[in-house]
Design an enzyme around this catalytic site. Structure first.
Site, PDB file in Angstrom:
ATOM      1  N   LEU A 152     -12.623   0.444  -3.919  1.00 61.65           N
ATOM      2  CA  LEU A 152     -12.548  -0.791  -4.710  1.00 61.65           C
ATOM      3  C   LEU A 152     -12.397  -0.476  -6.199  1.00 61.65           C
ATOM      4  CD1 LEU A 152     -15.249  -2.812  -2.738  1.00 61.65           C
ATOM      5  CD2 LEU A 152     -12.766  -3.050  -2.581  1.00 61.65           C
ATOM      6  N   SER A 153     -12.144   0.796  -6.467  1.00 64.90           N
ATOM      7  CA  SER A 153     -11.760   1.232  -7.811  1.00 64.90           C
ATOM      8  C   SER A 153     -12.840   1.071  -8.878  1.00 64.90           C
ATOM      9  CB  SER A 153     -10.490   0.521  -8.257  1.00 64.90           C
ATOM     10  OG  SER A 153      -9.499   1.465  -8.393  1.00 64.90           O
ATOM     11  N   ASP A 159      -4.478   0.472  -9.979  1.00 67.50           N
ATOM     12  CA  ASP A 159      -5.897   0.169 -10.191  1.00 67.50           C
ATOM     13  C   ASP A 159      -6.191  -0.190 -11.642  1.00 67.50           C
ATOM     14  OD1 ASP A 159      -5.812   1.066  -7.627  1.00 67.50           O
ATOM     15  OD2 ASP A 159      -7.081   2.827  -7.942  1.00 67.50           O
ATOM     16  N   THR A 200       2.892   2.070  -2.119  1.00 67.67           N
ATOM     17  CA  THR A 200       4.214   1.781  -2.683  1.00 67.67           C
ATOM     18  C   THR A 200       4.254   2.157  -4.159  1.00 67.67           C
ATOM     19  OG1 THR A 200       3.390  -0.454  -3.041  1.00 67.67           O
ATOM     20  CG2 THR A 200       4.795  -0.112  -1.112  1.00 67.67           C
ATOM     21  N   SER A 232     -25.660   6.008 -17.934  1.00 67.04           N
ATOM     22  CA  SER A 232     -25.349   5.168 -16.780  1.00 67.04           C
ATOM     23  C   SER A 232     -26.678   4.665 -16.230  1.00 67.04           C
ATOM     24  CB  SER A 232     -24.611   5.949 -15.693  1.00 67.04           C
ATOM     25  OG  SER A 232     -24.580   5.161 -14.511  1.00 67.04           O
ATOM     26  N   GLU A 244       0.834  -1.212   0.000  1.00 65.88           N
ATOM     27  CA  GLU A 244       0.000   0.000   0.000  1.00 65.88           C
ATOM     28  C   GLU A 244       0.864   1.256   0.000  1.00 65.88           C
ATOM     29  OE1 GLU A 244      -3.232   0.114  -1.099  1.00 65.88           O
ATOM     30  OE2 GLU A 244      -3.572  -1.409   0.430  1.00 65.88           O
TER      31      GLU A 244
END
Ligand code: ADP
Ligand code: MG
Length: 420
Positions: free
Chosen positions: A147-148, A197, A49, A85, A47
């Site tokens: 959670l991207s 991600d 990094t 959407s 994390e």
């Protein structure tokens, strides 16, 4: 449905696809040509990094964006994209020949516009060469939970645009696509994020986590074997909203750069060295010279890289030694302590979630995952203890914080795909 648990995984992908095709037909009067699909992610370890040139170890999860696509309607201006959407019940129109930022009410389309723009910037695809599109998208990646959902939206968009341009999926250079999608997020949407991600959403593998060297972009899939080992990957959303401004994140980045500069200068290494280039011994060698805050930040990053590589080593060794699984779990725990004490990006509620998990027999490991200041924890739990986990952790968390945490059981899935 159990308390605090969301179970859309019970709604199969087939059901979602059928509903999406039907909705597309109702909205546009024809069936989509194809559906582009891309997953969210959870990071197992590694994390903060990624912007230090280091290692991350994420999993693509069985929560996905599904994007149904057809060419533009007859008579539409060349390059027109009409996009809906389904989740927002909102429609927007823009043109691939004029990729401006969206008005505030259509901010969510910036992820889509931005990807078209970034593919052009990177010379991968000229958006203006496309005739346009009709798009209906739907997602079950929780938004803003760490959670991207944004990377899933970007990768689904990129794959859709390549497909519209006639490229077979096998001809798409996925690491390059991930970089373009990162550029979309950094340079168009305006969120300063690393490469993790987008990379995992584009390149995830079934039942595996991906070790990514975020500097060289070398990567390899590491089988998790969780099913064989009767283990489950569980994320818990703390329901503490992400802090909205990016100041905490940007400040950490600056502190890491400060530490790397100091170390480079001290050890006579190239000026563009990153924390990745130093080991703990070298860092400890400047403990009395480097300011305490950048020192602590660097200690997190350097030890986190080491923990990540160690976790991979244990998995790749098949947990050969009877103590290896517990060691693996402990690495997750140490990662959390390091984020809490050295990187200072956890919040008390998330610390509590992790502590409650650790108190439960059957929990192999637990830590915060994602950028921090709220968001999710990731937990590796024995299958037999999952019900216990649900009851005790979520209930106790609510009693102590008044917050309703949500629990997700994840499978590791394939990165983005085109479904014809
Ligand atoms: P995270 O990536 O952690 O989920 P972000 O703030 O980075 O959170 O991305 C969330 C944003 O992505 C949303 O605010 C929205 O703009 C966009 N987005 C995600 N899912 C959808 C969706 N289903 N429909 C429209 N926009 C979406
Ligand atoms: Mg995001």
């Amino acid at each position: 449905m159990g308390q605090g648990e969301e179970k859309p995984e019970e709604i199969t992908q087939e059901t979602r696809l059928a509903a999406l095709r039907q909705a597309f037909k109702e909205r546009f009067g024809l069936l989509p040509q194809f559906i582009s699909r891309a997953p969210g992610r959870v990071n197992l370890i590694g994390e903060h990094t990624d912007y230090n040139g280091g290692f991350v170890f994420p999993v693509a999860i069985n929560r996905t964006v599904l994007m149904a696509v057809a060419g533009p309607e007859e008579g539409a201006p060349v390059g027109q994209v009409r996009i809906i959407s389904k989740d927002y019940d909102k429609e927007a129109v823009f043109n691939l020949n004029q990729l401006d930022k969206a008005p505030e009410a259509e901010r969510w389309t910036n992820y889509v516009r931005g990807v078209a723009w970034a593919l052009g910037q990177r010379g991968l695809l000229a958006p203006g060469s496309l005739p346009g599109a009709r798009i209906l998208l739907e997602s079950n990646v929780p938004q803003g939970a760490g959670l991207s959902s944004s990377a899933a939206l970007e990768i689904a968009t990129a794959l859709a645009l390549f497909r519209l341009a006639g490229f077979p999926a096998s001809a798409v250079n996925r690491p390059q696509v991930a970089l373009a999608c990162q550029l979309a997020e950094n340079g168009f949407v305006g969120a300063n994020t690393g490469i993790m991600d987008q990379f995992i959403s584009a390149l995830g593998r079934t039942d595996s986590a991906l070790l990514i060297d975020t500097r060289s972009l070398d990567y390899r899939a590491v089988p998790l074997g969780f099913a064989d080992r009767s283990l489950k990957l569980i994320a818990v959303n703390s329901a503490v909203p992400h802090r909205h401004d990016a100041s905490g994140y940007n400040q950490r980045r600056a502190e890491c750069e400060e530490a790397a500069k100091f170390l480079a200068n001290f050890y006579g290494k190239p000026a563009d060295s990153q924390l990745r280039d130093f080991n703990l011994e070298e860092l400890l060698g400047v403990e009395d010279k480097l300011a305490p805050v950048p020192f602590k930040r660097a200690r997190h990053v350097i030890t986190e890289d080491a923990r990540t590589l160690k976790a991979v080593e244990l998995l790749e060794g098949g947990f050969a030694n009877p103590a290896d699984l517990a060691t693996f779990g402990r690495l997750l725990g140490q990662s959390h302590e390091s984020m809490r004490d050295d990187f200072e990006i956890t919040v008390p509620q998330v610390d509590l979630l992790v502590e409650l998990a650790w108190n439960l027999p059957g929990v192999i490991g637990a830590r915060m995952t994602g950028g921090g200041f709220g968001g999710c924890t990731v937990n590796v739990v024995e299958t037999a203890s999952v019900e216990d986990f649900r009851e005790k952790v979520l209930l106790e968390y609510r009693q102590q914080t008044g917050l309703d945490a949500k629990m997700y059981i994840f499978d590791a899935v394939e990165g983005g795909t085109i479904l014809e």
